[in-house]
Design a protein around this motif. Structure first.
Motif, PDB file in Angstrom:
ATOM      1  N   GLY A 141       0.813  -1.211   0.000  1.00 29.71           N
ATOM      2  CA  GLY A 141       0.000   0.000   0.000  1.00 29.71           C
ATOM      3  C   GLY A 141       0.845   1.259   0.000  1.00 29.71           C
ATOM      4  N   ALA A 142       1.871   1.289   0.832  1.00 29.18           N
ATOM      5  CA  ALA A 142       2.756   2.454   0.879  1.00 29.18           C
ATOM      6  C   ALA A 142       3.503   2.615  -0.437  1.00 29.18           C
ATOM      7  CB  ALA A 142       3.750   2.322   2.033  1.00 29.18           C
ATOM      8  N   PHE A 143       3.973   1.508  -0.984  1.00 33.04           N
ATOM      9  CA  PHE A 143       4.668   1.558  -2.265  1.00 33.04           C
ATOM     10  C   PHE A 143       3.740   2.043  -3.377  1.00 33.04           C
ATOM     11  CE2 PHE A 143       6.137  -0.537  -6.204  1.00 33.04           C
ATOM     12  CZ  PHE A 143       7.400   0.030  -6.301  1.00 33.04           C
ATOM     13  N   GLY A 144       2.523   1.516  -3.404  1.00 34.35           N
ATOM     14  CA  GLY A 144       1.569   1.934  -4.430  1.00 34.35           C
ATOM     15  C   GLY A 144       1.146   3.388  -4.290  1.00 34.35           C
ATOM     16  N   LEU A 145       0.868   3.808  -3.071  1.00 39.85           N
ATOM     17  CA  LEU A 145       0.466   5.193  -2.835  1.00 39.85           C
ATOM     18  C   LEU A 145       1.577   6.159  -3.210  1.00 39.85           C
ATOM     19  CD1 LEU A 145      -1.720   7.078  -1.534  1.00 39.85           C
ATOM     20  CD2 LEU A 145      -0.417   6.844   0.583  1.00 39.85           C
ATOM     21  N   ALA A 146       2.789   5.860  -2.762  1.00 33.97           N
ATOM     22  CA  ALA A 146       3.921   6.739  -3.074  1.00 33.97           C
ATOM     23  C   ALA A 146       4.246   6.717  -4.566  1.00 33.97           C
ATOM     24  CB  ALA A 146       5.140   6.331  -2.259  1.00 33.97           C
ATOM     25  N   GLY A 147       4.204   5.544  -5.173  1.00 33.95           N
ATOM     26  CA  GLY A 147       4.502   5.448  -6.605  1.00 33.95           C
ATOM     27  C   GLY A 147       3.507   6.196  -7.468  1.00 33.95           C
ATOM     28  N   LYS A 148       2.229   6.038  -7.161  1.00 32.95           N
ATOM     29  CA  LYS A 148       1.196   6.725  -7.941  1.00 32.95           C
ATOM     30  C   LYS A 148       1.341   8.242  -7.828  1.00 32.95           C
ATOM     31  CE  LYS A 148      -3.784   7.198  -8.320  1.00 32.95           C
ATOM     32  NZ  LYS A 148      -5.080   6.843  -7.750  1.00 32.95           N
ATOM     33  N   ASP A 149       1.558   8.718  -6.603  1.00 38.15           N
ATOM     34  CA  ASP A 149       1.704  10.157  -6.428  1.00 38.15           C
ATOM     35  C   ASP A 149       2.998  10.667  -7.031  1.00 38.15           C
ATOM     36  OD1 ASP A 149       0.772  12.716  -4.996  1.00 38.15           O
ATOM     37  OD2 ASP A 149       2.880  12.473  -4.391  1.00 38.15           O
ATOM     38  N   LEU A 150       4.061   9.892  -6.922  1.00 36.82           N
ATOM     39  CA  LEU A 150       5.353  10.325  -7.439  1.00 36.82           C
ATOM     40  C   LEU A 150       5.326  10.493  -8.949  1.00 36.82           C
ATOM     41  CD1 LEU A 150       8.028  11.009  -6.145  1.00 36.82           C
ATOM     42  CD2 LEU A 150       8.773   8.662  -6.553  1.00 36.82           C
ATOM     43  N   ILE A 151       4.600   9.631  -9.647  1.00 38.36           N
ATOM     44  CA  ILE A 151       4.489   9.746 -11.100  1.00 38.36           C
ATOM     45  C   ILE A 151       3.804  11.055 -11.465  1.00 38.36           C
ATOM     46  CG2 ILE A 151       3.345   8.780 -13.135  1.00 38.36           C
ATOM     47  CD1 ILE A 151       3.859   5.999 -11.871  1.00 38.36           C
ATOM     48  N   ARG A 152       2.703  11.365 -10.800  1.00 37.72           N
ATOM     49  CA  ARG A 152       2.002  12.627 -11.081  1.00 37.72           C
ATOM     50  C   ARG A 152       2.837  13.833 -10.681  1.00 37.72           C
ATOM     51  NH1 ARG A 152      -3.505  12.614  -8.305  1.00 37.72           N
ATOM     52  NH2 ARG A 152      -2.294  11.483  -6.773  1.00 37.72           N
ATOM     53  N   TRP A 153       3.521  13.725  -9.533  1.00 41.34           N
ATOM     54  CA  TRP A 153       4.294  14.853  -9.030  1.00 41.34           C
ATOM     55  C   TRP A 153       5.477  15.156  -9.944  1.00 41.34           C
ATOM     56  CZ3 TRP A 153       9.337  15.122  -6.920  1.00 41.34           C
ATOM     57  CH2 TRP A 153       9.639  16.334  -6.317  1.00 41.34           C
ATOM     58  N   CYS A 154       6.168  14.134 -10.423  1.00 42.56           N
ATOM     59  CA  CYS A 154       7.326  14.348 -11.299  1.00 42.56           C
ATOM     60  C   CYS A 154       6.923  14.991 -12.620  1.00 42.56           C
ATOM     61  CB  CYS A 154       8.060  13.035 -11.561  1.00 42.56           C
ATOM     62  SG  CYS A 154       9.054  12.487 -10.171  1.00 42.56           S
ATOM     63  N   GLN A 155       5.713  14.754 -13.073  1.00 44.86           N
ATOM     64  CA  GLN A 155       5.242  15.380 -14.301  1.00 44.86           C
ATOM     65  C   GLN A 155       4.887  16.849 -14.098  1.00 44.86           C
ATOM     66  OE1 GLN A 155       1.965  12.887 -15.447  1.00 44.86           O
ATOM     67  NE2 GLN A 155       3.299  11.287 -16.277  1.00 44.86           N
ATOM     68  N   SER A 156       4.582  17.229 -12.856  1.00 45.67           N
ATOM     69  CA  SER A 156       4.142  18.603 -12.610  1.00 45.67           C
ATOM     70  C   SER A 156       5.249  19.531 -12.138  1.00 45.67           C
ATOM     71  CB  SER A 156       3.009  18.604 -11.577  1.00 45.67           C
ATOM     72  OG  SER A 156       3.497  18.176 -10.324  1.00 45.67           O
ATOM     73  N   VAL A 157       6.432  19.022 -11.836  1.00 36.49           N
ATOM     74  CA  VAL A 157       7.524  19.885 -11.379  1.00 36.49           C
ATOM     75  C   VAL A 157       8.653  19.876 -12.401  1.00 36.49           C
ATOM     76  CG1 VAL A 157       7.000  19.567  -8.931  1.00 36.49           C
ATOM     77  CG2 VAL A 157       8.649  18.056 -10.021  1.00 36.49           C
ATOM     78  N   SER A 158       9.541  20.829 -12.248  1.00 41.54           N
ATOM     79  CA  SER A 158      10.670  20.930 -13.183  1.00 41.54           C
ATOM     80  C   SER A 158      11.668  19.794 -12.935  1.00 41.54           C
ATOM     81  CB  SER A 158      11.370  22.274 -13.014  1.00 41.54           C
ATOM     82  OG  SER A 158      11.980  22.349 -11.754  1.00 41.54           O
ATOM     83  N   VAL A 159      12.563  19.619 -13.889  1.00 43.67           N
ATOM     84  CA  VAL A 159      13.563  18.566 -13.797  1.00 43.67           C
ATOM     85  C   VAL A 159      14.499  18.811 -12.606  1.00 43.67           C
ATOM     86  CG1 VAL A 159      15.473  17.447 -15.016  1.00 43.67           C
ATOM     87  CG2 VAL A 159      13.449  18.147 -16.274  1.00 43.67           C
ATOM     88  N   GLU A 160      14.805  20.077 -12.316  1.00 47.91           N
ATOM     89  CA  GLU A 160      15.682  20.396 -11.183  1.00 47.91           C
ATOM     90  C   GLU A 160      15.020  20.018  -9.851  1.00 47.91           C
ATOM     91  OE1 GLU A 160      14.783  23.140 -13.345  1.00 47.91           O
ATOM     92  OE2 GLU A 160      16.415  22.548 -14.680  1.00 47.91           O
ATOM     93  N   ASP A 161      13.719  20.184  -9.785  1.00 47.39           N
ATOM     94  CA  ASP A 161      13.011  19.890  -8.537  1.00 47.39           C
ATOM     95  C   ASP A 161      12.739  18.391  -8.340  1.00 47.39           C
ATOM     96  OD1 ASP A 161      12.981  22.550  -7.883  1.00 47.39           O
ATOM     97  OD2 ASP A 161      10.974  22.904  -8.703  1.00 47.39           O
ATOM     98  N   GLN A 162      12.931  17.607  -9.374  1.00 47.20           N
ATOM     99  CA  GLN A 162      12.682  16.174  -9.252  1.00 47.20           C
ATOM    100  C   GLN A 162      13.707  15.473  -8.361  1.00 47.20           C
ATOM    101  OE1 GLN A 162      12.202  14.426 -13.133  1.00 47.20           O
ATOM    102  NE2 GLN A 162      10.396  15.664 -13.580  1.00 47.20           N
ATOM    103  N   GLN A 163      14.791  16.159  -8.026  1.00 41.83           N
ATOM    104  CA  GLN A 163      15.776  15.577  -7.122  1.00 41.83           C
ATOM    105  C   GLN A 163      15.231  15.443  -5.695  1.00 41.83           C
ATOM    106  OE1 GLN A 163      19.206  18.092  -6.720  1.00 41.83           O
ATOM    107  NE2 GLN A 163      17.982  19.911  -6.318  1.00 41.83           N
ATOM    108  N   TYR A 164      14.121  16.107  -5.420  1.00 44.77           N
ATOM    109  CA  TYR A 164      13.503  16.050  -4.088  1.00 44.77           C
ATOM    110  C   TYR A 164      12.479  14.931  -3.960  1.00 44.77           C
ATOM    111  CZ  TYR A 164      15.628  20.626  -3.561  1.00 44.77           C
ATOM    112  OH  TYR A 164      16.529  21.652  -3.502  1.00 44.77           O
TER     113      TYR A 164
END
Length: 182
Positions: free
Chosen positions: A110-133
């Motif tokens: 559940g934690a892996f799925g929740l984090a993975g799903k959100d991380l995919i959306r989040w990485c698409q919405s932020v700049s490449v420099e901010d993806q290091q976070y």
């Protein structure tokens, strides 16, 4: 003569109780349940601690709600799930390992799925420099998802597996005579 009476009382006091002992059937579980309930409700009062961290916990990954509220909810879930593990251990420890394994699996997946799903959306919405976070974003998602206690499920599962492995599969967690009776 009095010494003989006290010695016989000591001997009977250290003997194991019978299986149908009314004290173990009613009082002990009731007091322990009251203790777990008190701990769970008391953990919610952590949110009333008057301290404000301000905006120092904000970043590209998001802004945290008041930390007292997060800690209170995580503590509540952990206490509630550990109480469930304790009840299963107390009643029949042979079900403790499967329950703990299920808690661990659901918590991790559940934690892996929740984090993975959100991380995919989040990485698409932020700049490449901010993806290091992204590690901070994963921590943020797991910390703020108090409605879905995946982390607490995993922790309860680990504790349940640890207790279950120490008990062995044949014991039950109730009265001391139960293991001798079987």
């Amino acid at each position: 003569m009095d010494q003989g009476k006290t010695e016989s009382r000591k001997d009977t006091a250290t003997d194991l109780c019978p299986l149908d002992c009314p004290i173990h059937k009613t009082r002990r579980p009731a007091w322990i349940a009251i203790g777990w309930l008190t701990a769970a409700v008391s953990s919610l009062y952590i949110s009333d601690i008057p301290y404000d961290f301000g905006e120092e916990l904000c970043g590209v990954w998001g802004c945290f709600p008041p930390l007292q509220s997060l800690i209170a909810m995580h503590a509540f879930w952990l206490i509630a799930l550990l109480a469930l593990v304790w009840v299963v251990h107390f009643r029949s420890s042979r079900f403790l390992r499967p329950l703990a394994a299920a808690f661990l699996a659901v918590g991790c997946f559940g934690a892996f799925g929740l984090a993975g799903k959100d991380l995919i959306r989040w990485c698409q919405s932020v700049s490449v420099e901010d993806q290091q976070y992204w590690p901070k974003r994963v921590g943020y998602i797991l910390a703020t998802s108090t409605d879905l206690p995946f982390v607490e499920l995993a922790i309860s599962g680990l504790i349940g597996l640890r207790v279950g492995s120490q008990l062995g599969s044949g014991e039950s967690g109730g009265c001391k005579n139960e293991s001798e009776a079987s």
